[in-house]
Design an enzyme around this catalytic site. Structure first.
Site, PDB file in Angstrom:
ATOM      1  N   CYS A   2     -19.752 -10.745 -10.886  1.00  2.23           N
ATOM      2  CA  CYS A   2     -20.895  -9.886 -10.573  1.00  2.23           C
ATOM      3  C   CYS A   2     -22.091 -11.300 -11.294  1.00  2.23           C
ATOM      4  O   CYS A   2     -21.472 -12.194 -11.924  1.00  2.23           O
ATOM      5  CB  CYS A   2     -21.705  -8.945 -11.537  1.00  2.23           C
ATOM      6  N   ARG A  27     -21.901 -13.933  -6.351  1.00  2.00           N
ATOM      7  CA  ARG A  27     -21.331 -13.909  -7.474  1.00  2.00           C
ATOM      8  C   ARG A  27     -20.468 -11.856  -6.926  1.00  2.00           C
ATOM      9  O   ARG A  27     -20.151 -11.896  -7.515  1.00  2.00           O
ATOM     10  CB  ARG A  27     -21.830 -13.926  -8.488  1.00  2.00           C
ATOM     11  N   TRP A  74     -20.549  -7.062  -7.946  1.00  4.30           N
ATOM     12  CA  TRP A  74     -18.723  -6.116  -7.045  1.00  4.30           C
ATOM     13  C   TRP A  74     -18.295  -5.603  -8.032  1.00  4.30           C
ATOM     14  O   TRP A  74     -17.707  -6.257  -8.986  1.00  4.30           O
ATOM     15  CB  TRP A  74     -18.777  -7.996  -7.102  1.00  4.30           C
ATOM     16  N   ASN A 100     -22.106  -8.276 -16.662  1.00 10.64           N
ATOM     17  CA  ASN A 100     -21.087  -8.804 -15.823  1.00 10.64           C
ATOM     18  C   ASN A 100     -19.091  -9.333 -16.396  1.00 10.64           C
ATOM     19  O   ASN A 100     -19.303  -9.501 -17.719  1.00 10.64           O
ATOM     20  CB  ASN A 100     -21.056 -10.344 -15.585  1.00 10.64           C
ATOM     21  N   GLY A 101     -18.476  -8.744 -15.985  1.00 10.02           N
ATOM     22  CA  GLY A 101     -17.080  -8.908 -16.988  1.00 10.02           C
ATOM     23  C   GLY A 101     -16.252  -7.125 -17.134  1.00 10.02           C
ATOM     24  O   GLY A 101     -16.583  -6.443 -15.681  1.00 10.02           O
ATOM     25  N   GLU A 482      -4.714 -23.966   3.921  1.00  3.45           N
ATOM     26  CA  GLU A 482      -5.869 -23.942   3.396  1.00  3.45           C
ATOM     27  C   GLU A 482      -6.742 -22.929   5.120  1.00  3.45           C
ATOM     28  O   GLU A 482      -7.859 -22.537   4.670  1.00  3.45           O
ATOM     29  CB  GLU A 482      -6.904 -25.068   3.384  1.00  3.45           C
ATOM     30  N   LYS A 486      -9.231 -19.765   5.180  1.00  3.11           N
ATOM     31  CA  LYS A 486     -10.672 -20.200   5.453  1.00  3.11           C
ATOM     32  C   LYS A 486     -10.874 -19.280   6.958  1.00  3.11           C
ATOM     33  O   LYS A 486     -11.628 -18.384   6.673  1.00  3.11           O
ATOM     34  CB  LYS A 486     -10.644 -21.982   6.334  1.00  3.11           C
ATOM     35  N   GLU A 489     -10.714 -15.664   5.399  1.00  2.94           N
ATOM     36  CA  GLU A 489     -11.342 -14.968   4.821  1.00  2.94           C
ATOM     37  C   GLU A 489     -12.973 -14.380   5.920  1.00  2.94           C
ATOM     38  O   GLU A 489     -14.124 -14.179   5.245  1.00  2.94           O
ATOM     39  CB  GLU A 489     -11.562 -15.655   3.373  1.00  2.94           C
ATOM     40  N   HIS A 505      13.230 -19.023  11.124  1.00  2.00           N
ATOM     41  CA  HIS A 505      14.117 -18.380  10.197  1.00  2.00           C
ATOM     42  C   HIS A 505      13.303 -16.885  10.165  1.00  2.00           C
ATOM     43  O   HIS A 505      13.413 -15.738   9.318  1.00  2.00           O
ATOM     44  CB  HIS A 505      14.170 -18.992   8.888  1.00  2.00           C
ATOM     45  N   LYS A 604     -17.235 -15.025  -5.333  1.00  2.00           N
ATOM     46  CA  LYS A 604     -17.497 -16.730  -4.355  1.00  2.00           C
ATOM     47  C   LYS A 604     -16.212 -17.080  -6.025  1.00  2.00           C
ATOM     48  O   LYS A 604     -15.635 -17.101  -5.637  1.00  2.00           O
ATOM     49  CB  LYS A 604     -18.969 -17.326  -4.985  1.00  2.00           C
TER      50      LYS A 604
HETATM   51  O1  M6R Z   1     -14.046 -21.237  -8.360  1.00  2.00           O
HETATM   52  P1  M6R Z   1     -12.223 -21.203  -8.506  1.00  2.00           P
HETATM   53  O2  M6R Z   1     -12.209 -22.508  -7.427  1.00  2.00           O
HETATM   54  O3  M6R Z   1     -11.564 -21.156  -9.560  1.00  2.00           O
HETATM   55  O4  M6R Z   1     -12.049 -20.263  -7.245  1.00  2.00           O
HETATM   56  C1  M6R Z   1     -10.656 -19.825  -6.977  1.00  2.00           C
HETATM   57  C2  M6R Z   1     -10.847 -18.971  -5.422  1.00  2.00           C
HETATM   58  O5  M6R Z   1     -11.374 -17.475  -5.710  1.00  2.00           O
HETATM   59  C3  M6R Z   1     -11.293 -19.432  -4.253  1.00  2.00           C
HETATM   60  O6  M6R Z   1     -10.614 -20.891  -4.523  1.00  2.00           O
HETATM   61  C4  M6R Z   1     -11.158 -18.368  -3.494  1.00  2.00           C
HETATM   62  O7  M6R Z   1      -9.719 -18.497  -3.020  1.00  2.00           O
HETATM   63  C5  M6R Z   1     -12.248 -18.738  -1.735  1.00  2.00           C
HETATM   64  N1  M6R Z   1     -12.823 -17.501  -1.637  1.00  2.00           N
HETATM   65  C6  M6R Z   1     -11.168 -19.725  -1.044  1.00  2.00           C
HETATM   66  O8  M6R Z   1     -12.330 -19.549   0.267  1.00  2.00           O
END
Ligand code: M6R
Length: 609
Positions: A2, A27, A74, A100-101, A482, A486, A489, A505, A604
């Protein structure tokens, strides 16, 4: 995870709180709330949904007062709802908190507090903190908070406000970030710098266990034992515009376009003036040490994990050391073989990802030396690791990570060359030649970014497909992973990446007429084999978009469309091929009307397990 904010000063708190929260929505954004003290009582306003819903609810009836706290959520414990939104209060409404936590022992505490007559209004773990404070309150705000901290377990950053103590905010943190912005006659608290950068660049970054009493004209920081802590002011070296959209429709697009600068900034200062060697003065280990370990683990999550996979490729190829890569949430639960001969590299844009931080702490406990690759100066991971290499990408706000990935690749590439220099595994000529290709990358990323029209067309053409497959071999496979992440998400299209040779396979069964397959074919040593795999999917009537290096005249014979990127050494080409894949994900999300910067269910930085 959060975002939290706090304000004390002479100005209207609500203005800063709402503005600060808007910078922290990355966040979490399933509900939001603020609490402002008006001189007599604390008014709490909260709403499920985005911050905009809270603004609508408040309308022109802004809470008045110069002391306040705020939160954007969140959800972890308790679904998103008005009731579960923060701030949370005790029974009397005298104490108000944002958190937050996760409070891990909240159930036991809650049962006990209910037995003592406390009336809970939400399903959250956080609310116990407010009631516990009410329960243990002894007239001294700070010592009562210390008593609460002794009783709670878990991870947190917390800001406390009380009607009984309107001259202060109290904040503390454990495993979650918290910064204090130092103003003139006013002070600010926030989870992250973008929330305060428009007000001040002077900050204190709190460490675990520290507690700050923040008044309008003073900030007193103490450690867990209550002893005063003298902290250095951390001057933020980027400005407010860096955390704004700067004319782009979305942060994701802005950050994709910032990549030429981000990779340039990350590599500059790390190439010797004569262009022949990599210098990493920030690494305080001597050559003997860098020559001594027998294994490297790279541990990370999400996109950072994908960067780690490329890192393994680089380090094994250039420095000839065995590297294992693991996702942080798996790593520490499988009793990894880690000792003093192991180097652990953690990768994290935010430097706050809970699983990555935990893996780092566990590896240190087992005796490993640790190195962090992160983008956030002073983050928990940066502070915990023995050594840090910073990516100089600037603030990354969009949930979808883009410039963090490319700058992480740059650092891995440079680190592998640096190790190769020390270990003598590559000739000086080869190192010099690779450095000169590396220096071309920023301009080549710009060139790749300028060729956006075909990608927009593909996004429109295939943006409504249910499934998309990505295939590639060697480094192309790592980039495919990757690219698929992208796309899923931000556009919610089901996307999967496969090592091209694995298709037959099992996955080939999913390839039917019209399914889009994005085939990366840039790696010379496996080029012919990749072509065979492309023919396999074409034979099942897939629509294939090939991704190749400029000058490739072969691929177009076997695929439906080709996207090219400039020529470079094939080790460096992931820095270019990922760019069209990022753009494709972005424009597919636009085609489908998705909220690009705030994808559903995501946040994030994931500071909970
Ligand atoms: O802040 P970080 O690089 O540790 O975050 C890791 C992942 O949560 C982050 O890369 C996440 O997969 C992204 N949303 C990908 O775009």
């Amino acid at each position: 995870m959060c975002g939290i904010v706090g304000y004390i000063g002479d100005k209207q708190a609500a203005e800063f709180l709402l503005d600060g929260l808007s910078k922290l929505e990355y966040r979490g954004y399933d509900s939001a709330g603020i609490a402002v003290y008006d001189g007599a009582k604390i008014r709490v306003e909260k709403s499920v949904g985005r911050l905009a819903a809270l603004r609508d609810k408040i309308g022109s009836n802004m809470p008045k007062g110069t002391l306040g706290i705020g939160h954007t959520r969140w959800a972890t414990h308790g679904r998103p709802s008005d009731r579960n939104a923060h701030p949370h209060t005790d029974c009397s409404g005298d104490f108000v908190i944002v958190h937050n936590g996760i409070i891990e022992n909240y159930l036991a505490l809650k049962e006990d507090l209910i037995e003592k007559g406390h009336d809970f209004k939400s399903e959250t773990d956080t609310e116990v903190v407010a009631h516990l404070l009410e329960e243990v309150y002894n007239g001294d705000f700070v010592s009562s908070i210390r008593e609460v901290l002794r009783r709670i377990e878990g991870s947190y950053s917390l800001v406390f406000m009380s009607r009984k103590h309107p001259d202060m905010l109290v904040c503390t943190k454990q495993d979650n970030p918290l910064v204090i912005g130092i103003g003139e006659g006013e002070n600010f608290i926030a989870s992250d710098i973008p929330a305060i950068i428009s007000r001040t660049r002077r900050t204190y970054i709190l460490n675990d266990g520290e507690l700050a009493v923040v008044k309008k004209d003073s900030i007193q920081i103490t450690n867990r034992e209550g002893e005063a802590v003298t902290k250095k002011v951390f001057e933020v070296n980027w400005n407010a515009e860096a955390a704004e959209k700067g004319g782009y429709e979305h942060f994701m697009l802005k950050e994709i376009h910032e990549q030429p600068k981000a990779v340039r900034d990350t590599m500059s200062q790390r190439i010797a003036k004569d262009g022949k060697r990599i210098v990493m003065d920030e690494l305080k280990w001597d050559a003997d040490y860098l020559n001594s370990f027998n294994k490297i683990y790279i541990v990370a999550c999400g996109t950072a994990y994908h960067a780690g996979l490329v890192g393994k490729f680089y380090i094994e190829k250039m420095a000839r050391v065995l590297v294992e890569v693991d996702v942080a949430s798996e790593f520490r639960y499988r009793n990894p073989i880690v000792d003093e001969n192991t180097l652990l590299i953690v990768v994290s844009q935010s430097g706050e990802t809970s699983d990555t931080l935990a893996a780092l702490k566990e590896s240190k406990r087992l005796g490993a030396k640790t190195l962090a690759i992160t983008n956030v100066v002073g983050s928990s991971i940066a502070r915990e690791a023995d050594q840090v290499l910073y990516t100089w990408a600037g603030p990354e706000i969009a949930v979808a990570s883009t410039k963090a990935y490319t700058t992480q690749l740059i650092l891995f590439f440079m680190l592998s060359l640096y190790m190769a220099q020390i270990r003598g595994t590559q000739s000086p000529e080869r190192v010099e030649a690779l450095i000169s290709r590396l220096k071309e990358i920023p301009a080549q990323v710009s060139e790749t970014l300028s060729d956006v029209e075909p990608i927009k067309t593909f996004a429109k053409q295939y943006g409504f497909n249910e499934d998309v497959f990505y295939i590639g071999r060697a480094l192309d496979y790592e980039v495919a992973l990757e690219g698929a992440l992208k796309l899923k998400e931000v556009s919610y299209i089901h996307a999967e990446a496969y090592a091209a040779g694995e298709l037959k396979h099992g996955t080939l069964a999913l390839i039917i007429e019209g399914v889009p397959v994005i085939a990366l074919a840039t790696q010379k040593s496996v080029y012919e084999k990749t072509l065979s795999n492309i023919k396999e999917v074409k034979a099942r009537d897939a629509v294939v978009i090939g991704l190749a290096a400029a000058g490739d005249t072969e691929l177009s014979k076997y695929v439906d469309h080709v996207i090219t990127v400039p020529q470079t050494d094939e080790l460096l080409i992931p820095l270019l091929t990922v760019v069209p894949l990022q753009l494709l994900a972005y424009y597919a999300a636009i085609t489908r009307g998705c909220d690009v910067d705030k994808p559903r269910n995501l946040a994030k930085s994931v500071t909970v397990e």
